[in-house]
Design a protein around this motif. Structure first.
Motif, PDB file in Angstrom:
ATOM      1  N   ASP A 291      82.010  55.683  43.355  1.00  0.00           N
ATOM      2  CA  ASP A 291      81.151  56.721  43.642  1.00  0.00           C
ATOM      3  C   ASP A 291      81.909  57.972  44.195  1.00  0.00           C
ATOM      4  O   ASP A 291      82.596  58.105  44.862  1.00  0.00           O
ATOM      5  CB  ASP A 291      79.986  56.233  44.510  1.00  0.00           C
TER       6      ASP A 291
ATOM      7  N   ASP B 103      72.390  61.185  44.936  1.00  0.00           N
ATOM      8  CA  ASP B 103      73.328  60.272  44.252  1.00  0.00           C
ATOM      9  C   ASP B 103      72.574  58.894  44.000  1.00  0.00           C
ATOM     10  O   ASP B 103      71.465  58.674  44.506  1.00  0.00           O
ATOM     11  CB  ASP B 103      74.259  60.344  45.560  1.00  0.00           C
ATOM     12  N   LYS B 104      73.189  58.034  43.240  1.00  0.00           N
ATOM     13  CA  LYS B 104      72.562  56.836  42.984  1.00  0.00           C
ATOM     14  C   LYS B 104      72.367  56.096  44.088  1.00  0.00           C
ATOM     15  O   LYS B 104      71.516  55.108  44.250  1.00  0.00           O
ATOM     16  CB  LYS B 104      73.507  56.111  41.793  1.00  0.00           C
ATOM     17  N   THR B 105      73.054  56.084  45.178  1.00  0.00           N
ATOM     18  CA  THR B 105      72.805  54.994  46.464  1.00  0.00           C
ATOM     19  C   THR B 105      71.784  55.598  47.087  1.00  0.00           C
ATOM     20  O   THR B 105      71.058  54.950  47.437  1.00  0.00           O
ATOM     21  CB  THR B 105      74.132  55.203  47.160  1.00  0.00           C
TER      22      THR B 105
ATOM     23  N   MET C  59      68.960  52.266  37.109  1.00  0.00           N
ATOM     24  CA  MET C  59      70.111  52.354  38.102  1.00  0.00           C
ATOM     25  C   MET C  59      71.232  51.553  37.440  1.00  0.00           C
ATOM     26  O   MET C  59      72.452  51.848  37.717  1.00  0.00           O
ATOM     27  CB  MET C  59      69.974  51.869  39.452  1.00  0.00           C
TER      28      MET C  59
ATOM     29  N   ASP D  47      81.804  58.183  38.459  1.00  0.00           N
ATOM     30  CA  ASP D  47      81.653  59.408  39.106  1.00  0.00           C
ATOM     31  C   ASP D  47      83.054  59.993  39.363  1.00  0.00           C
ATOM     32  O   ASP D  47      84.084  59.219  39.313  1.00  0.00           O
ATOM     33  CB  ASP D  47      81.153  59.254  40.363  1.00  0.00           C
TER      34      ASP D  47
ATOM     35  N   ALA E 295      77.276  49.554  44.635  1.00  0.00           N
ATOM     36  CA  ALA E 295      77.053  50.874  43.875  1.00  0.00           C
ATOM     37  C   ALA E 295      78.096  51.870  44.315  1.00  0.00           C
ATOM     38  O   ALA E 295      78.321  52.754  43.721  1.00  0.00           O
ATOM     39  CB  ALA E 295      75.508  51.158  44.104  1.00  0.00           C
TER      40      ALA E 295
ATOM     41  N   TRP F  80      73.034  53.816  34.993  1.00  0.00           N
ATOM     42  CA  TRP F  80      73.754  54.901  35.733  1.00  0.00           C
ATOM     43  C   TRP F  80      74.955  54.362  36.505  1.00  0.00           C
ATOM     44  O   TRP F  80      75.863  55.175  36.401  1.00  0.00           O
ATOM     45  CB  TRP F  80      72.576  55.718  36.557  1.00  0.00           C
ATOM     46  N   THR F  81      74.962  53.300  36.912  1.00  0.00           N
ATOM     47  CA  THR F  81      76.051  52.508  37.586  1.00  0.00           C
ATOM     48  C   THR F  81      77.296  52.466  36.799  1.00  0.00           C
ATOM     49  O   THR F  81      78.314  52.563  37.259  1.00  0.00           O
ATOM     50  CB  THR F  81      75.552  51.450  38.268  1.00  0.00           C
TER      51      THR F  81
END
Length: 190
Positions: free
Chosen positions: A18, A117-119, A79, A87, A14, A82-83
């Motif tokens: 990013d 943040d996604k992570t 997710m 970014d 992920a 979103w991934t």
């Protein structure tokens, strides 16, 4: 061990492309001091992801039941979507100068940029799924380091060679598989 392995793989994939990885490249180019930058990333990630995993674990303990498992499954599936969205580091973030050195700048910047943040969201979900704060934090931190240490050392050359689109799709598929698997477990199909 499943929590450690899954957390490492999910976050490492992920993190590719990013904004925090882009931040690592910018900081490396600006300061040209890899060790303080890596230490800043490490400490910021440990602090941020420990709190995220703790939040996930606490939520899992308080909000037990199948409906909560459905929410966690849905969060992994979201997710995945979103991934797939790349970014970009804003121009303002790139130009901003810091009065601090490489370590403190990295520590503060990484901790703040990782918020929401996604992570970090993935870490909350992993903490809820595995209910193991230490193993999830270790795994997500290892995943962050696996993705960001090469970025610090190889920076722009890495951006030119790594197929970020393929990595994003792979990470998205991993999130999707975890979400569907958790959904099927909750439905008692598997």
């Amino acid at each position: 061990m499943e929590a450690l392995f899954t957390s490492t793989v999910v976050v490492a994939l992920a993190e590719i492309g990013d904004k925090t990885q882009l931040l690592a490249i910018v900081l490396a180019a600006r300061f040209n001091r890899p060790l303080p930058i890596i230490l800043g990333i490490l400490l910021a990630t440990i602090a941020n992801h420990f709190l995220a995993a703790l939040l996930g674990q606490q939520a899992a303990e308080i909000l037990q039941g199948d409906w909560f498992r459905y929410i966690i499954a849905a969060s992994f599936i979201l997710m995945a979507v979103w991934t797939l969205i790349p970014d970009k580091l804003g121009e303002e973030e790139e130009r901003r100068r810091s009065p601090f050195g490489a370590f403190l700048t990295t520590l503060i910047a990484f901790f703040l940029v990782e918020m929401g943040d996604k992570t970090q969201i993935a870490t909350v979900a992993l903490g809820a799924q595995f209910e193991g704060v230490v193993l999830v934090t270790m795994g997500t931190t290892l995943g962050m380091m696996l993705a960001n240490v090469p970025a610090v050392f190889f920076g722009r050359a890495l951006l030119d060679r790594v197929p970020f689109g393929l990595m994003r799709v792979t990470a998205a598929l991993l999130f999707l598989v975890i979400g569907v698997w958790l959904l099927l477990q909750t439905l008692r199909i598997v």
